[in-house]
Design an enzyme around this catalytic site. Structure first.
Site, PDB file in Angstrom:
ATOM      1  CE  LYS A   1      -3.534  -4.394   1.611  1.00 13.03           C
ATOM      2  NZ  LYS A   1      -4.187  -3.403   2.370  1.00 13.03           N
TER       3      LYS A   1
ATOM      4  CB  CYS B   1      -2.143  -2.352   5.567  1.00 16.55           C
ATOM      5  SG  CYS B   1      -3.800  -1.655   5.324  1.00 16.55           S
TER       6      CYS B   1
ATOM      7  CG  ASP C   1      -1.914  -1.160   1.204  1.00 14.70           C
ATOM      8  OD1 ASP C   1      -1.895  -1.941   0.249  1.00 14.70           O
ATOM      9  OD2 ASP C   1      -2.691  -1.291   2.171  1.00 14.70           O
TER      10      ASP C   1
HETATM   11  N1  TIU Z   1      -2.664   0.478   4.297  1.00 17.55           N
HETATM   12  C1  TIU Z   1      -3.075   0.810   5.530  1.00 17.55           C
HETATM   13  O1  TIU Z   1      -2.334   0.700   6.494  1.00 17.55           O
HETATM   14  N2  TIU Z   1      -4.350   1.363   5.645  1.00 17.55           N
HETATM   15  C2  TIU Z   1      -4.737   2.219   6.646  1.00 17.55           C
HETATM   16  O2  TIU Z   1      -5.899   2.619   6.701  1.00 17.55           O
HETATM   17  N3  TIU Z   1      -3.776   2.616   7.534  1.00 17.55           N
HETATM   18  C3  TIU Z   1      -3.908   3.530   8.531  1.00 17.55           C
HETATM   19  O3  TIU Z   1      -2.986   3.659   9.335  1.00 17.55           O
HETATM   20  N4  TIU Z   1      -5.006   4.257   8.614  1.00 17.55           N
END
Ligand code: TIU
Length: 230
Positions: free
Chosen positions: A130, A163, A25
């Site tokens: 995802k 994540c 991500d």
């Molecule tokens: N990719 C991921 O970590 N999504 C989140 O929403 N992370 C946050 O820390 N908000």
């Protein structure tokens, strides 16, 4: 096989042919202003320290011939894959699907949903979209790794305690040996970052191992064949 002697809680040995570099991500929506991360009230600049070391690690993994897999968190334009519990949680400045400066927040196909330029996937590298925090939930990641006979993961990306952690926990339960690279994962909360890494390595490596990317760079071969012939 390369060994990361400095990994905690004890040395991590991996086989290049059965290990993938997983990049979680690294999207504009989390790393740049105007996206999902900022809409939740976060200082997105805190994640940017991960970009340079991750870029170097990506280059080295590619040179060594390793499997590289990227993921992106996001949703279909009609939000049919976004549970109401996720859509309606809290009181963000902008919700998933709302129009923002980088396109609709956390929606597939929008500029903000894509990976930052510095870490753009190469043609042919899989990009797993995802809907959840974990990269195995409702995706083809498990099948993709099984096809490549991957049993170990070098885990990078954002955010450490969301994540990255969810994915490492999912991977651990599926039998993968995970090494998390501390300088290549990042959080909006320094204390969560530290605790998140400690949680992985505690209790004899309850979820896996932790090391720095420089430890991996030191043992990766510079070409696919140089390792095979050494
Ligand atoms: N990719 C991921 O970590 N999504 C989140 O929403 N992370 C946050 O820390 N908000």
């Amino acid at each position: 096989m390369p060994t990361i002697a400095a990994a905690r809680p004890f040395p991590y040995t991996f086989d290049l042919t059965t290990t993938a570099l997983l990049v979680i991500d690294m999207q504009r929506d989390f790393l740049e202003p105007g996206g999902f991360g900022e809409s939740l009230g976060n200082d997105v600049s805190r994640l940017r320290r991960t970009i340079a070391p991750l870029g170097a690690l990506l280059a080295a993994a590619r040179a060594a011939g390793m499997t590289v897999v990227h993921t992106r968190e996001g949703h279909l334009p009609d939000l049919s894959d976004c549970p109401p519990a996720k859509l309606q949680r809290g009181a963000p400045r902008m919700r998933i699907g709302d129009p923002g400066p980088n396109g609709r927040i956390l929606i597939r196909g929008e500029y903000g949903h894509d990976i930052v330029d510095e870490l753009a996937p190469l043609p042919g590298e899989p990009v797993v979209d995802k809907p959840g925090k974990g990269a195995f939930h409702a995706t083809g990641l498990g099948d993709l790794l099984a096809e490549q006979k991957i049993d170990s993961l070098l885990v990078t990306g954002v955010t450490t305690e969301v994540c990255v952690h969810t994915t490492v926990r999912e991977a651990n339960d599926r039998g993968y040996e995970c090494l998390v690279l501390a300088d290549c994962v990042g959080s909006y909360f320094p204390e969560f970052h530290r605790a998140g890494l400690d949680m992985i390595a505690a209790q004899g490596g309850i979820f896996g191992w932790v090391a720095d990317s420089t430890d991996v760079l030191a043992v990766l071969p510079t070409t696919p064949s140089s390792y095979a012939s050494s």
